[in-house]
Design a protein around this motif. Structure first.
Motif, PDB file in Angstrom:
ATOM      1  N   GLU A  44       0.820  -1.211   0.000  1.00  0.00           N
ATOM      2  CA  GLU A  44       0.000   0.000   0.000  1.00  0.00           C
ATOM      3  C   GLU A  44       0.857   1.266   0.000  1.00  0.00           C
ATOM      4  O   GLU A  44       0.460   2.289  -0.566  1.00  0.00           O
ATOM      5  CB  GLU A  44      -0.930  -0.020   1.211  1.00  0.00           C
ATOM      6  N   ALA A  45       2.027   1.196   0.620  1.00  0.00           N
ATOM      7  CA  ALA A  45       2.915   2.366   0.652  1.00  0.00           C
ATOM      8  C   ALA A  45       3.360   2.750  -0.746  1.00  0.00           C
ATOM      9  O   ALA A  45       3.482   3.938  -1.056  1.00  0.00           O
ATOM     10  CB  ALA A  45       4.124   2.076   1.536  1.00  0.00           C
ATOM     11  N   SER A  51       0.700   9.036  -4.875  1.00  0.00           N
ATOM     12  CA  SER A  51      -0.305  10.083  -4.747  1.00  0.00           C
ATOM     13  C   SER A  51       0.103  11.204  -3.800  1.00  0.00           C
ATOM     14  O   SER A  51      -0.573  12.221  -3.732  1.00  0.00           O
ATOM     15  CB  SER A  51      -1.631   9.478  -4.278  1.00  0.00           C
ATOM     16  N   SER A  52       1.193  11.021  -3.040  1.00  0.00           N
ATOM     17  CA  SER A  52       1.588  12.083  -2.109  1.00  0.00           C
ATOM     18  C   SER A  52       2.413  13.131  -2.853  1.00  0.00           C
ATOM     19  O   SER A  52       3.375  12.815  -3.549  1.00  0.00           O
ATOM     20  CB  SER A  52       2.395  11.508  -0.941  1.00  0.00           C
ATOM     21  N   THR A  56       5.972  16.913   3.518  1.00  0.00           N
ATOM     22  CA  THR A  56       5.623  16.573   4.890  1.00  0.00           C
ATOM     23  C   THR A  56       4.803  15.285   4.933  1.00  0.00           C
ATOM     24  O   THR A  56       5.039  14.423   5.786  1.00  0.00           O
ATOM     25  CB  THR A  56       4.819  17.720   5.540  1.00  0.00           C
ATOM     26  N   LEU A  57       3.854  15.145   4.027  1.00  0.00           N
ATOM     27  CA  LEU A  57       3.055  13.921   3.972  1.00  0.00           C
ATOM     28  C   LEU A  57       3.916  12.725   3.592  1.00  0.00           C
ATOM     29  O   LEU A  57       3.716  11.619   4.104  1.00  0.00           O
ATOM     30  CB  LEU A  57       1.903  14.080   2.980  1.00  0.00           C
ATOM     31  N   PHE A 111      -9.159   2.006  -4.280  1.00  0.00           N
ATOM     32  CA  PHE A 111      -8.590   2.400  -2.993  1.00  0.00           C
ATOM     33  C   PHE A 111      -9.424   1.862  -1.841  1.00  0.00           C
ATOM     34  O   PHE A 111      -8.895   1.470  -0.801  1.00  0.00           O
ATOM     35  CB  PHE A 111      -8.472   3.920  -2.879  1.00  0.00           C
ATOM     36  N   ALA A 112     -10.735   1.844  -2.019  1.00  0.00           N
ATOM     37  CA  ALA A 112     -11.614   1.327  -0.979  1.00  0.00           C
ATOM     38  C   ALA A 112     -11.398  -0.168  -0.762  1.00  0.00           C
ATOM     39  O   ALA A 112     -11.444  -0.645   0.377  1.00  0.00           O
ATOM     40  CB  ALA A 112     -13.069   1.603  -1.338  1.00  0.00           C
ATOM     41  N   LEU A 113     -11.156  -0.909  -1.826  1.00  0.00           N
ATOM     42  CA  LEU A 113     -10.885  -2.340  -1.683  1.00  0.00           C
ATOM     43  C   LEU A 113      -9.574  -2.576  -0.939  1.00  0.00           C
ATOM     44  O   LEU A 113      -9.491  -3.474  -0.095  1.00  0.00           O
ATOM     45  CB  LEU A 113     -10.855  -3.012  -3.054  1.00  0.00           C
TER      46      LEU A 113
END
Length: 144
Positions: A44-45, A51-52, A56-57, A111-113
């Motif tokens: 997942e990372a 997407s980051s 900072t995120l 993403f929800a899955l």
């Protein structure tokens, strides 16, 4: 009256020397789910890194994943504080993610899955920790 033959039969069996046979099933399940949760977090990372856009995120994401991997590795090595900390971490993240899942399904199903699978694996990890902590006893017996 206790039969002497019962004791002789029980004591004549050889003790298993295989570590897998000596480890309780609940502990093996907990270790396996810790490995799955950490592996899933690494997968997942990779998706989250794409997407980051904020530095900072990005730093927060990398720190979180590294810390989770370290605590997970220590939990697999049977350090009691790490097992508790990893279970707490899993529970806290479920409480954060689960209420947002319905909204996530309206935005992006993929993403929800991923989030749903993460919640399920962390819930199994918590359940296996609870089973291992009970020592095979029923909860009702522990409450007395």
């Amino acid at each position: 009256m206790i039969d002497r033959m019962d004791y002789e039969e029980a004591f004549s069996k050889r003790a298993p020397t295989d570590l897998v046979a000596l480890t309780p099933k609940s502990e093996r399940l907990f270790k396996a789910t810790v490995i799955v949760v950490c592996g899933w977090a690494a997968i997942e990372a990779i998706l989250e890194l794409g997407s980051s856009i904020d530095a900072t995120l990005l730093l927060a994401l990398v720190t979180l994943k590294v810390l989770m991997g370290i605590i997970g590795a220590l939990a697999v090595l049977n350090l009691p504080f790490a097992r508790h900390a990893f279970t707490f971490f899993c529970g806290a993240s479920i409480f954060v993610m689960a209420p947002a899942l319905p909204l996530e399904y309206t935005r992006c199903v993929s993403f929800a899955l991923f989030a749903t699978v993460e919640c399920i694996t962390k819930a199994v990890c918590i359940a296996s920790f609870a089973l291992g902590s009970s020592g095979g006893r029923r909860v009702r017996d522990q409450m007395r």
